[in-house]
Design an enzyme around this catalytic site. Structure first.
Site, mmCIF file in Angstrom:
data_model
loop_
_atom_site.group_PDB
_atom_site.id
_atom_site.type_symbol
_atom_site.label_atom_id
_atom_site.label_comp_id
_atom_site.label_asym_id
_atom_site.label_seq_id
_atom_site.Cartn_x
_atom_site.Cartn_y
_atom_site.Cartn_z
ATOM 1 N N ASP A 120 3.403 -10.657 -2.629
ATOM 2 C CA ASP A 120 3.211 -9.565 -3.591
ATOM 3 C C ASP A 120 4.471 -8.723 -3.754
ATOM 4 O OD1 ASP A 120 2.748 -8.868 -0.867
ATOM 5 O OD2 ASP A 120 2.045 -6.901 -1.510
ATOM 6 N N GLU A 121 4.547 -8.090 -4.874
ATOM 7 C CA GLU A 121 5.536 -7.031 -5.146
ATOM 8 C C GLU A 121 6.954 -7.378 -4.693
ATOM 9 O OE1 GLU A 121 2.621 -3.172 -4.661
ATOM 10 O OE2 GLU A 121 3.375 -4.101 -2.848
HETATM 11 C C1 TNX Z 1 -0.238 -2.545 -3.071
HETATM 12 S S1 TNX Z 1 -1.938 -4.805 -3.090
HETATM 13 C C2 TNX Z 1 0.172 -3.415 -2.084
HETATM 14 C C3 TNX Z 1 0.354 -2.925 -0.724
HETATM 15 C C4 TNX Z 1 0.078 -1.460 -0.601
HETATM 16 C C5 TNX Z 1 -1.127 -1.107 -1.419
HETATM 17 C C6 TNX Z 1 -1.534 0.308 -1.287
HETATM 18 C C7 TNX Z 1 -0.724 -5.506 -2.618
HETATM 19 C C8 TNX Z 1 -0.796 -6.925 -2.611
HETATM 20 N N1 TNX Z 1 0.302 -4.755 -2.267
HETATM 21 O O1 TNX Z 1 1.640 -3.227 -0.278
HETATM 22 O O2 TNX Z 1 -0.159 -1.179 0.730
HETATM 23 O O3 TNX Z 1 -0.820 -1.370 -2.765
HETATM 24 O O4 TNX Z 1 -2.700 0.570 -1.972
#
Ligand code: TNX
Length: 530
Positions: free
Chosen positions: A345-346
């Site tokens: 993710d991200e």
């Molecule tokens: C998004 S959801 C993230 C996390 C954070 C979360 C906080 C996701 C796959 N990644 O790294 O902790 O939001 O709500």
């Protein structure tokens, strides 16, 4: 005169007895709501003479019987022996499948739980326990009648994957609290616990061939606390504890983003690394034959903030894959479950092509060690291996990419199931980037129609993650988890035709009573008449 007093007392007692409604099975506060409940008439009373009788064979049958007895003994004060000989509470295992369905028949003389699988029998036990008055949650003897309504329950889950997630990276969660969470999950028939073991702020699992991951990477957490990590022995202990409750652990190593704790532990994982003689100096690391980059390695700084999306593994560095290989191998060896979560993710600072190249290589590594990859929905932008799973949290288009590749989707829509979201703007902890999630909102959604284009046949199940940027202890966990986790458990277990918010809101207060007895500081949602 005396006669009159006696008559009055008798009359009053009788009237009181008549007023007290005997319990009706279909009105019981069961969560998740079973598929089918048929009322009978009369009741079954648990007495001090009661025993549990096991029928069938199975390595866990005795343990399931003992589990039931252990839950019944403290508040009733009864001995409740478990045997294969006699007993009015019967647990019958009729097969050796991994069936999660079960049946409960209650007459006025007998209670019988039947399943063709051990998990099903265990879930039948959870249902039975919820049929008793909330006072059963006490650890001291309560003098009262332990009465069950007569009737039949037939039950089976809508989804095979019903999970929750603990982010043990942002704030480390000690083994005892993980076990406590597992106990709570079991009550609501959840069967997968995903552990988010690594992130920018911490590396929480011992990797014997890369010891600095925990030495350095595990040494802090969000806010600068002391962090912590699980030794492999402790991880195995968690795995076994969960397995005893029919819960499978899914380990996650989040990559290529969310990797600062690894990058802070090993300078050579950072881009521009220069290793002596082009070889790795540690005996445990495979020697490498590739062009050495030019610059000296510099480890990144440990990080204790809560920004996301700024770190990345070096996807062109061969050492990255040797590293990932060791990590996946060591964790896979102590993980009996089928899944390995690769995060994904991200990764905002990873070039798109590099990201795809990385995900595809890591999938191959995971598959080499006999595991099936799960990744956050972004991984579906790469070519997924057959059977691999995309965990939908944000982007519908990614879920659709997974579906188009013939892969399944695990439903974790942030707006509905992110347990770290605040209930409303006054919640004492939590974030709200996705939504405020009141109890009714967590309940009122349907996995098979939530994301456009994703229907029942594309869905593996449902998982509710608890991210821990704002969560530092068990009270915080309790506050964000209850009562939302039971609501989501019902979304995952109970078929949509049976689900109904009115009904849920009438059943949840009885669980609140149990939490109060156990000192669980849950959120008293104003949507419920507690
Ligand atoms: C998004 S959801 C993230 C996390 C954070 C979360 C906080 C996701 C796959 N990644 O790294 O902790 O939001 O709500």
């Amino acid at each position: 005169m005396k006669k009159h007093i006696l008559a009055a007392i008798l009359g009053a007692t009788f009237a009181l007895g008549a007023c007290e409604k005997s319990p009706v099975l279909s009105e019981s506060a069961l969560i998740p709501l079973p598929q089918e409940i048929t009322d009978g008439s009369g009741s079954f009373q648990l007495t001090s003479e009661i025993g549990i009788r096991l029928i069938g064979s199975g390595e866990n049958l005795t343990r399931i019987g003992e589990h039931l007895a252990e839950k019944l003994r403290p508040a009733t004060g009864f001995d409740i022996p478990v045997s294969f000989d006699s007993g009015e509470v019967i647990l019958e295992l009729t097969g050796s499948e991994d069936s999660e369905g079960y049946e409960i028949q209650i007459s006025d003389t007998e209670v019988k739980i039947t399943s063709s699988g051990e998990a099903g029998l265990f879930y039948g036990v959870q249902t039975l326990l919820q049929l008793f008055p909330a006072q059963l949650a006490n650890t001291s003897v309560q003098t009262m009648d332990w009465v069950l309504p007569v009737g039949t329950i037939k039950d089976a889950p809508a989804f095979g994957y019903r999970g929750s997630m603990l982010d043990v990276a942002r704030h480390f969660i000690p083994v005892e609290d993980v076990k406590y969470f597992i106990d709570q999950m079991a009550i609501y028939k959840l069967n997968y616990l995903h552990l988010h073991l690594t992130d920018d702020q911490g590396w929480r699992i011992e990797i014997k061939s890369w010891p600095k991951l925990t030495e350095i990477g595990g040494s802090t957490e969000v806010g600068g606390g002391e962090g912590g990590f699980y030794t492999q022995e402790e991880y195995k202990e968690i795995v076994a504890y969960a397995a005893d409750r029919f819960i499978t652990i899914v380990p996650e190593v989040d990559m290529p983003g969310h990797t600062n704790s690894a990058l802070a532990s090993y300078a050579e994982l950072n881009p521009g690394v220069n290793l002596p003689n082009g070889k790795l100096d540690s005996v445990n690391h495979a020697p490498l034959d590739y062009e050495m980059p030019k610059k000296n390695p510099t480890a990144s700084e440990l990080y204790t903030g809560i920004e996301v999306g700024w770190s990345t593994f070096s996807t062109e560095l061969e050492l990255t894959y040797a590293f990932v290989d060791s990590v996946v191998q060591e964790i896979s060896e102590i993980t009996p479950g089928p899944y390995f979560h690769i995060g994904g993710d991200e990764s905002h600072v990873t070039e798109k092509d590099d990201y795809i190249y990385f995900v595809e290589r890591v999938q191959d590594i995971v598959s080499k060690y006999g595991k099936t990859s799960i990744g956050w929905d972004e991984v579906a932008t790469a070519k997924l291996l057959p059977g691999n799973v995309a965990q939908f949290w944000a982007l519908e288009e990614n879920a659709i990419l997974a579906k188009e590749q013939g892969n399944k989707v695990l439903m974790s829509p942030a707006k509905k199931v992110y347990l770290d979201m605040q209930y409303d703007s006054t919640s004492r902890i939590g974030l709200h980037w996705a939504a405020y999630i009141e109890l009714d909102s967590a309940y009122l959604w349907e996995p098979t129609s939530y994301a456009k284009g994703i229907s029942a046949e594309n869905i593996l199940g449902v998982e509710a993650p608890l991210w821990t940027e704002t969560v530092t202890n068990r009270e915080d966990i309790d506050y964000l988890t209850f009562p939302r986790l039971p609501a989501i458990a019902e979304v995952a277990w109970t078929k949509k035709e049976r689900r109904n918010w009115e009904s849920f809101s009438r059943r949840i207060p009885s669980h609140g009573k149990r939490w109060e007895i156990q000192g669980i500081g849950f959120y008293k949602s104003p949507k419920v008449n507690w």
